[in-house]
Design an enzyme around this catalytic site. Structure first.
Site, PDB file in Angstrom:
ATOM      1  N   ASP A   1       8.751   7.566  -3.428  1.00 10.51           N
ATOM      2  CA  ASP A   1       8.322   6.453  -2.580  1.00 10.51           C
ATOM      3  C   ASP A   1       9.583   5.672  -2.212  1.00 10.51           C
ATOM      4  OD1 ASP A   1       7.403   4.046  -1.511  1.00 10.51           O
ATOM      5  OD2 ASP A   1       5.633   3.982  -2.806  1.00 10.51           O
TER       6      ASP A   1
ATOM      7  N   PHE B   1       4.978   0.924  -8.677  1.00 10.64           N
ATOM      8  CA  PHE B   1       4.113   0.099  -7.840  1.00 10.64           C
ATOM      9  C   PHE B   1       2.667   0.504  -8.133  1.00 10.64           C
ATOM     10  CE2 PHE B   1       2.227  -1.041  -3.634  1.00 10.64           C
ATOM     11  CZ  PHE B   1       2.376  -2.406  -3.781  1.00 10.64           C
TER      12      PHE B   1
ATOM     13  N   TYR C   1       7.093  -1.490   7.347  1.00 10.90           N
ATOM     14  CA  TYR C   1       7.110  -2.937   7.625  1.00 10.90           C
ATOM     15  C   TYR C   1       8.093  -3.719   6.763  1.00 10.90           C
ATOM     16  CZ  TYR C   1       3.545  -2.461   3.905  1.00 10.90           C
ATOM     17  OH  TYR C   1       2.863  -2.110   2.773  1.00 10.90           O
ATOM     18  N   LYS C   2       8.875  -3.038   5.935  1.00  7.92           N
ATOM     19  CA  LYS C   2       9.825  -3.774   5.094  1.00  7.92           C
ATOM     20  C   LYS C   2      11.184  -3.815   5.811  1.00  7.92           C
ATOM     21  CE  LYS C   2       7.350  -2.355   0.915  1.00  7.92           C
ATOM     22  NZ  LYS C   2       6.829  -3.657   0.475  1.00  7.92           N
TER      23      LYS C   2
ATOM     24  N   ARG D   1      11.327 -13.161  -6.814  1.00  6.86           N
ATOM     25  CA  ARG D   1      12.005 -12.030  -6.173  1.00  6.86           C
ATOM     26  C   ARG D   1      12.664 -12.496  -4.872  1.00  6.86           C
ATOM     27  NH1 ARG D   1       8.765  -6.627  -4.184  1.00  6.86           N
ATOM     28  NH2 ARG D   1       7.960  -8.117  -2.679  1.00  6.86           N
TER      29      ARG D   1
HETATM   30  C1  LIG Z   1       6.616   0.862  -3.486  1.00  5.12           C
HETATM   31  C2  LIG Z   1       5.507   0.594  -2.521  1.00  5.12           C
HETATM   32  N1  LIG Z   1       4.720   1.599  -2.108  1.00  5.12           N
HETATM   33  C3  LIG Z   1       3.709   1.385  -1.247  1.00  5.12           C
HETATM   34  C4  LIG Z   1       3.458   0.121  -0.742  1.00  5.12           C
HETATM   35  C5  LIG Z   1       2.328  -0.231   0.167  1.00  5.12           C
HETATM   36  O1  LIG Z   1       1.622   0.772   0.718  1.00  5.12           O
HETATM   37  P1  LIG Z   1       0.626   0.446   1.907  1.00  5.12           P
HETATM   38  O2  LIG Z   1       1.443   0.179   3.132  1.00  5.12           O
HETATM   39  O3  LIG Z   1      -0.222   1.656   1.992  1.00  5.12           O
HETATM   40  O4  LIG Z   1      -0.150  -0.781   1.559  1.00  5.12           O
HETATM   41  C6  LIG Z   1       4.263  -0.938  -1.136  1.00  5.12           C
HETATM   42  C7  LIG Z   1       3.995  -2.296  -0.603  1.00  5.12           C
HETATM   43  O5  LIG Z   1       4.573  -3.266  -0.931  1.00  5.12           O
HETATM   44  C8  LIG Z   1       5.300  -0.699  -2.047  1.00  5.12           C
HETATM   45  O6  LIG Z   1       6.073  -1.710  -2.463  1.00  5.12           O
END
Ligand SMILES: Cc1ncc(COP(=O)(O)O)c(C=O)c1O
Length: 413
Positions: A197, A126, A222-223, A371
């Site tokens: 992550d 990412f 939030y996912k 996706r």
């Molecule tokens: C793998 C991954 N890491 C981090 C984030 C986002 O981080 P943040 O909430 O700090 O914007 C996302 C967002 O889609 C993501 O897919």
């Protein structure tokens, strides 16, 4: 073999998680296949926020920091998330954003290995995670180096110069899943640490941080955890590192005695040292509702349903949209991927926009990917049928004639 609509209806009727869909607000006529990006709204969130706003904030005012234990919210909800990711109580806190937590833990990991300059990651991680690593590298005035190796070469790229291996467990695009235990073992054999992550993993695939002996982890709220847009994130620090790892953001809520108001910083014992400033009570309250819903379900049932949904979707797309230029760009074996899949198509953007216009919400990822995410708590098997039927119509045209995909956007605006 391709499932029929009747097969999918039977699967819905037999689904032990089917009752949970009612716990979410989902608009009629929408097939939501984007819970891997922004999870759906739990019905209870509204009532919970009403209570926190009106009663706790409105009436309790500042007394609620103790009366409603606001002060301990990061640790309390962290302990709950710990149960979803194979961590122990006291190893996870809810705080800040994933990006900020990543920065804190990456810096902490590098400081635990001061004689090693390399952060090892992969191209196509990412991008945000690579940007955060680049920011830390640039701050390190030449002492830190970011090395990228393709997924297949990560293990052989771990050497004595690597301080930390930074990987997203489930890739945000392809959904390809790393073998966390194997990579961590390899990192440890070379004296390196790991930072995972879990944004596309928690609540969607089996994660067992302590079985894998992972060192650090971060993830989004939030996912799949359904905490709401911009929900606070979480971070994990293995207990064995908690006395020696320090946060580069030495804020007062990570202080050993924040309310002594002394001039000098002293890190709190344990995971609390990774807190920085005042935490967002409304955001944590909403996240806790989503986490509680997830915790009320059997992890194996969730995992089985996720796999089945994505497997059936792939089979339906490949049989009903055969010859329409779609190509699976995720691992075919569901055990090697997360709970979303991507298909490549030369008109992906236009087709996805047209799908969204018809109520099938997935997302487009540059440069040519569509996706589709599957959330086991609220997606139904029959959602797959509707999504693929509309996809087929868009690609072929309603008369059954193959349609020029470049016309898809125009004809559906
Ligand atoms: C793998 C991954 N890491 C981090 C984030 C986002 O981080 P943040 O909430 O700090 O914007 C996302 C967002 O889609 C993501 O897919």
């Amino acid at each position: 073999m391709q499932a029929s609509l009747a097969d999918l209806e039977a699967l819905d009727r037999a689904d032990p998680l089917r009752g949970l869909r009612e716990a979410f607000v989902l608009p009629d006529g929408v097939v939501y296949l984007d819970g891997n990006s922004l999870g759906a709204l739990p019905r209870k969130t509204l009532a919970q926020l009403q209570h926190v706003v009106m009663r706790q904030w409105g009436e309790g005012l500042i007394r609620s920091w103790t009366a409603y234990e606001w002060i301990d919210a990061p640790q309390r909800v962290g302990d709950k998330i710990a149960r979803l990711i194979g961590a122990a109580a006291g190893e996870v806190v809810v705080t800040d954003s994933t990006s900020v937590n990543l920065f804190k833990l990456l810096a902490a990991a590098c400081r635990l290995r001061p004689d090693r300059p390399v952060i090892l990651s992969e191209p196509g991680n990412f991008p945000n995670d690579l940007y955060v690593a680049q920011g830390l590298r640039d701050l390190g005035a030449g002492h830190i180096e970011l090395r990228l190796a393709p997924a297949a070469e990560i293990e052989e790229s771990i050497d004595k110069r690597v301080a930390v291996v930074l990987l997203t467990h489930v890739n945000y695009k392809s959904a390809a899943m790393h073998d966390m235990a194997r990579i961590t073992a390899r990192a440890h054999a070379h004296g390196a640490l790991t930072l995972w992550d879990l944004s596309h993993s928690a609540g969607a695939v089996a994660v067992d941080l302590n079985v894998a002996q992972a060192d650090f982890a971060v993830g989004c709220g939030y996912k799949y955890l359904n905490g709401g847009p911009g929900a606070p994130a979480y971070l994990f620090v293995a207990r064995r590192h908690q006395a020696s790892a320090v946060s580069p953001i030495t804020g007062w809520l990570g202080h050993a005695r924040p309310f002594d108001f002394v001039d000098n910083y002293a890190p709190a014992p344990g995971i609390s040292r990774f807190l920085a400033g005042t935490h967002p009570i409304l955001g944590i309250a909403a996240l806790e509702v989503g986490v509680d819903l997830m915790l009320a379900t059997d992890p194996q049932l969730r995992l089985d349903k996720s796999r089945r949904l994505s497997e059936l979707f792939v089979a339906l797309v490949e049989s009903r949209c055969a010859g329409q230029g779609l190509e699976l760009a995720s691992p075919r074996d569901p055990r090697e991927r997360g709970s979303h899949v991507v298909f490549r198509h030369r008109q992906s953007y236009a087709v996805m926009q047209a799908l969204i216009d018809r109520g099938v919400i997935g997302d487009f990822r540059a440069s040519d990917l569509m996706r589709f995410g599957f959330a086991p708590l609220y997606n139904r098997y029959t959602d797959l049928w509707r999504a693929v039927e509309i996809l087929q119509e868009l690609l072929r045209g309603t008369t059954g004639r193959a349609q020029d995909p470049s016309q898809v956007e125009r004809s559906n605006k």
